[in-house]
Write a protein that holds these residues in place. Sequence first.
Motif, mmCIF file in Angstrom:
data_model
loop_
_atom_site.group_PDB
_atom_site.id
_atom_site.type_symbol
_atom_site.label_atom_id
_atom_site.label_comp_id
_atom_site.label_asym_id
_atom_site.label_seq_id
_atom_site.Cartn_x
_atom_site.Cartn_y
_atom_site.Cartn_z
ATOM 1 N N LEU A 74 0.820 -1.206 0.000
ATOM 2 C CA LEU A 74 0.000 0.000 0.000
ATOM 3 C C LEU A 74 0.858 1.263 0.000
ATOM 4 O O LEU A 74 1.993 1.274 0.500
ATOM 5 N N SER A 75 0.294 2.316 -0.544
ATOM 6 C CA SER A 75 0.952 3.614 -0.552
ATOM 7 C C SER A 75 1.419 3.984 0.848
ATOM 8 O O SER A 75 0.705 3.790 1.834
ATOM 9 N N ARG A 76 2.619 4.524 0.931
ATOM 10 C CA ARG A 76 3.154 4.946 2.234
ATOM 11 C C ARG A 76 2.374 6.114 2.818
ATOM 12 O O ARG A 76 2.501 6.411 4.002
ATOM 13 N N GLU A 77 1.561 6.759 1.981
ATOM 14 C CA GLU A 77 0.760 7.892 2.442
ATOM 15 C C GLU A 77 -0.622 7.475 2.926
ATOM 16 O O GLU A 77 -1.444 8.327 3.246
ATOM 17 N N MET A 78 -0.900 6.204 3.002
ATOM 18 C CA MET A 78 -2.221 5.745 3.408
ATOM 19 C C MET A 78 -2.302 5.595 4.928
ATOM 20 O O MET A 78 -1.553 4.822 5.522
ATOM 21 N N PRO A 79 -3.213 6.308 5.598
ATOM 22 C CA PRO A 79 -3.375 6.153 7.049
ATOM 23 C C PRO A 79 -3.992 4.795 7.389
ATOM 24 O O PRO A 79 -4.676 4.183 6.553
ATOM 25 N N LEU A 80 -3.785 4.343 8.594
ATOM 26 C CA LEU A 80 -4.249 3.016 8.988
ATOM 27 C C LEU A 80 -5.770 2.895 8.956
ATOM 28 O O LEU A 80 -6.302 1.811 8.742
ATOM 29 N N LYS A 81 -6.467 4.006 9.165
ATOM 30 C CA LYS A 81 -7.933 3.928 9.105
ATOM 31 C C LYS A 81 -8.393 3.539 7.699
ATOM 32 O O LYS A 81 -9.394 2.838 7.526
ATOM 33 N N ASP A 82 -7.668 3.982 6.665
ATOM 34 C CA ASP A 82 -8.001 3.604 5.295
ATOM 35 C C ASP A 82 -7.539 2.188 4.977
ATOM 36 O O ASP A 82 -8.174 1.483 4.187
ATOM 37 N N VAL A 83 -6.432 1.772 5.595
ATOM 38 C CA VAL A 83 -5.986 0.389 5.444
ATOM 39 C C VAL A 83 -7.066 -0.556 5.960
ATOM 40 O O VAL A 83 -7.396 -1.570 5.336
ATOM 41 N N ARG A 84 -7.657 -0.207 7.113
ATOM 42 C CA ARG A 84 -8.702 -1.040 7.706
ATOM 43 C C ARG A 84 -9.895 -1.174 6.755
ATOM 44 O O ARG A 84 -10.479 -2.261 6.624
ATOM 45 N N ARG A 85 -10.245 -0.090 6.101
ATOM 46 C CA ARG A 85 -11.391 -0.112 5.180
ATOM 47 C C ARG A 85 -11.133 -1.080 4.030
ATOM 48 O O ARG A 85 -12.010 -1.849 3.630
ATOM 49 N N ILE A 86 -9.917 -1.061 3.512
ATOM 50 C CA ILE A 86 -9.578 -1.976 2.424
ATOM 51 C C ILE A 86 -9.541 -3.414 2.917
ATOM 52 O O ILE A 86 -10.042 -4.330 2.252
ATOM 53 N N ALA A 87 -8.970 -3.634 4.102
ATOM 54 C CA ALA A 87 -8.899 -4.985 4.653
ATOM 55 C C ALA A 87 -10.286 -5.576 4.857
ATOM 56 O O ALA A 87 -10.486 -6.786 4.684
ATOM 57 N N ASP A 88 -11.257 -4.746 5.219
ATOM 58 C CA ASP A 88 -12.619 -5.223 5.443
ATOM 59 C C ASP A 88 -13.334 -5.602 4.152
ATOM 60 O O ASP A 88 -14.325 -6.334 4.184
ATOM 61 N N GLN A 89 -12.855 -5.086 3.017
ATOM 62 C CA GLN A 89 -13.590 -5.271 1.763
ATOM 63 C C GLN A 89 -12.816 -6.043 0.701
ATOM 64 O O GLN A 89 -13.297 -6.185 -0.427
ATOM 65 N N SER A 90 -11.641 -6.541 1.046
ATOM 66 C CA SER A 90 -10.836 -7.261 0.065
ATOM 67 C C SER A 90 -10.080 -8.394 0.744
ATOM 68 O O SER A 90 -9.681 -8.277 1.912
ATOM 69 N N ASP A 91 -9.874 -9.488 0.000
ATOM 70 C CA ASP A 91 -9.071 -10.588 0.519
ATOM 71 C C ASP A 91 -7.651 -10.586 -0.036
ATOM 72 O O ASP A 91 -6.892 -11.534 0.157
ATOM 73 N N VAL A 92 -7.267 -9.515 -0.738
ATOM 74 C CA VAL A 92 -5.889 -9.365 -1.195
ATOM 75 C C VAL A 92 -4.994 -9.109 0.017
ATOM 76 O O VAL A 92 -5.354 -8.339 0.913
ATOM 77 N N GLU A 93 -3.834 -9.764 0.074
ATOM 78 C CA GLU A 93 -2.918 -9.544 1.189
ATOM 79 C C GLU A 93 -2.406 -8.097 1.162
ATOM 80 O O GLU A 93 -2.087 -7.561 0.101
ATOM 81 N N LEU A 94 -2.304 -7.501 2.348
ATOM 82 C CA LEU A 94 -1.880 -6.108 2.459
ATOM 83 C C LEU A 94 -0.496 -6.033 3.104
ATOM 84 O O LEU A 94 -0.273 -6.578 4.185
ATOM 85 N N GLU A 95 0.400 -5.359 2.411
ATOM 86 C CA GLU A 95 1.754 -5.135 2.917
ATOM 87 C C GLU A 95 1.908 -3.646 3.180
ATOM 88 O O GLU A 95 1.426 -2.815 2.391
ATOM 89 N N TYR A 96 2.588 -3.293 4.260
ATOM 90 C CA TYR A 96 2.687 -1.886 4.659
ATOM 91 C C TYR A 96 4.107 -1.617 5.141
ATOM 92 O O TYR A 96 4.675 -2.402 5.915
ATOM 93 N N PHE A 97 4.686 -0.512 4.677
ATOM 94 C CA PHE A 97 6.029 -0.148 5.147
ATOM 95 C C PHE A 97 5.982 0.139 6.643
ATOM 96 O O PHE A 97 5.146 0.912 7.113
ATOM 97 N N THR A 98 6.906 -0.472 7.366
ATOM 98 C CA THR A 98 6.904 -0.439 8.827
ATOM 99 C C THR A 98 8.117 0.280 9.389
ATOM 100 O O THR A 98 8.075 0.801 10.494
ATOM 101 N N HIS A 99 9.197 0.309 8.624
ATOM 102 C CA HIS A 99 10.415 0.948 9.110
ATOM 103 C C HIS A 99 11.301 1.307 7.927
ATOM 104 O O HIS A 99 11.417 0.541 6.975
ATOM 105 N N GLY A 100 11.922 2.501 7.997
ATOM 106 C CA GLY A 100 12.935 2.839 7.016
ATOM 107 C C GLY A 100 12.796 4.214 6.403
ATOM 108 O O GLY A 100 11.990 5.042 6.821
ATOM 109 N N ASP A 101 13.602 4.442 5.390
ATOM 110 C CA ASP A 101 13.696 5.718 4.686
ATOM 111 C C ASP A 101 12.363 6.061 4.033
ATOM 112 O O ASP A 101 11.707 5.210 3.442
#
Length: 540
Positions: free
Chosen positions: A148-175
Amino acid sequence: MRRIFNGRPLELLAPAGNFDIYKAVIDSACDAVYCGGQVLNMRMIRKGFNFSNTELKEAVLLAGERGKKLYVTVNSLLDRDELAVAEDYLGFLNEIQPHGLIIQDMAILDLVQKNRYNLALHGSVMMNIHNLGMVNFLKKQGISRVVLSREMPLKDVRRIADQSDVELEYFTHGDMCIAHGSQCLYSSWVFGMSGSRGRCLKPCRWPYSRPGYPDDKPFPLAVKDLSLYSHLSDLILAGVSSFKIEGRMREKDFITRLIDTYGDALDRFLDDPLGGAHGDPEDMEPFKKRDFSTAYAFGTPGLSNINSRGEGTGKFYSTGKMFSTPAKEKEVKPVESVDQPVARGDDLILSVRVNSPDQAELALENGARRIYLSAEPFLPDTPASLKDLNSLYTLCESHKAELFLGFPRMMSDTQQELFQSYLDKSPSIHGILAGHTGILEIPGADAYPIHCDTAMNLYNARAIRFLSDHGVCGWTPSVELHFASLKAMPADAAALGAALQGEVVLHGFPTVMYMDHDVSGSKEAQVVLETPESPFFYPP
């Protein structure tokens, strides 16, 4: 190693810059590793890094022996001369069967489908995936995971997770970059080195000044590094399955210690989700190359996210030198001559992008035959009302011109809903200018001809052919494409059966850095970056 939360597999994803580093990382507390080969990846700028084909084959075997996964980055935009390389390379990867490929260019999708390769595909962060429509479109093309876009807030990540079964990857640490992924032209404009092709020289980390800007913030575009170490529970509860650590250019000891520290925190939470110890920010002190923040996870960052230490000041610890320095403008050489007749008359039209009906009227009076009316959220201009749109449509008709509505290149799911409602009103337009593939999923959009904007980074004819198979009627190539490839693109596309209408940007004021980041400080009071109020963004 297998990490599970409420039946959902979780994955700590580690970087490895070369095979020597990989042999240490694969035995660390990670669940999977990503790396790049010698071609077509976004980390080609440093010598001694990336994997040979022999090393990639062995790396797949080592991962399998340890019950872990290996993902290979094929995430650069491809020039026409690289398509044959890509086809051969994909054939090799299909033979050794890594657990997934991380891709950016639609041409890779086209080649994988054409050759019926059995390869799991992950949408790179450079696809700039920022709404459910994009996720749904990519799923239909065989993408099983999206970064997912690094500019996506977690509240929007949750919305996608609730409506899709595609695995979601999110940058957690780094530049982190200050501009949206794949939407920064700065390095290309200054050096001729494209950030979308893995050659960014980071001019955003130079010092700048402007009237009224705080003297204690001399690097207004150099953002802090991301660290969500203390918020792994928030990521899990948002629906993230893969926690990505950035750092393919980092050294072995640094990256293995960092992965082990994250792994320990993740395991403590999974062992005791309510009472287990969560990551203490102090644990991250040995890994600070710049200051840390939570970036966009909890809101749009502002001045407090501008870095002021270490590498973020433009200097690197290893040499004390700048990563890149301001350079004199290169000499502009004459463009090579066009060796075929140029079409005239009805074969050529003048298209003009405008921000308001008044600008459109002026363009029509001066010969424009297509108007792209932008709906980007740029002040002081605002999107046209339906009444204004109807009047402009009538004016365009009187000039025998077309009116296209230019959708924003970044659209949240809420904005997608807004534009869907707008299209439900059957606005008076001849077509749509699209900046991302999510527009292809908006109900009603297919009632209009859809042209691709430069924001879609079309770099080769295979990408055009792929999109033409999904309803696109016109294309505009990346503004970074060099002239030889640009000149050949229409013929290349036609040879592949994609006889779409092509356009090229001839003049204008380019958006070199497209961002939400607030460098003015006006939103600072609205955002808490380092210490969100609750350790859980969503109640358990």
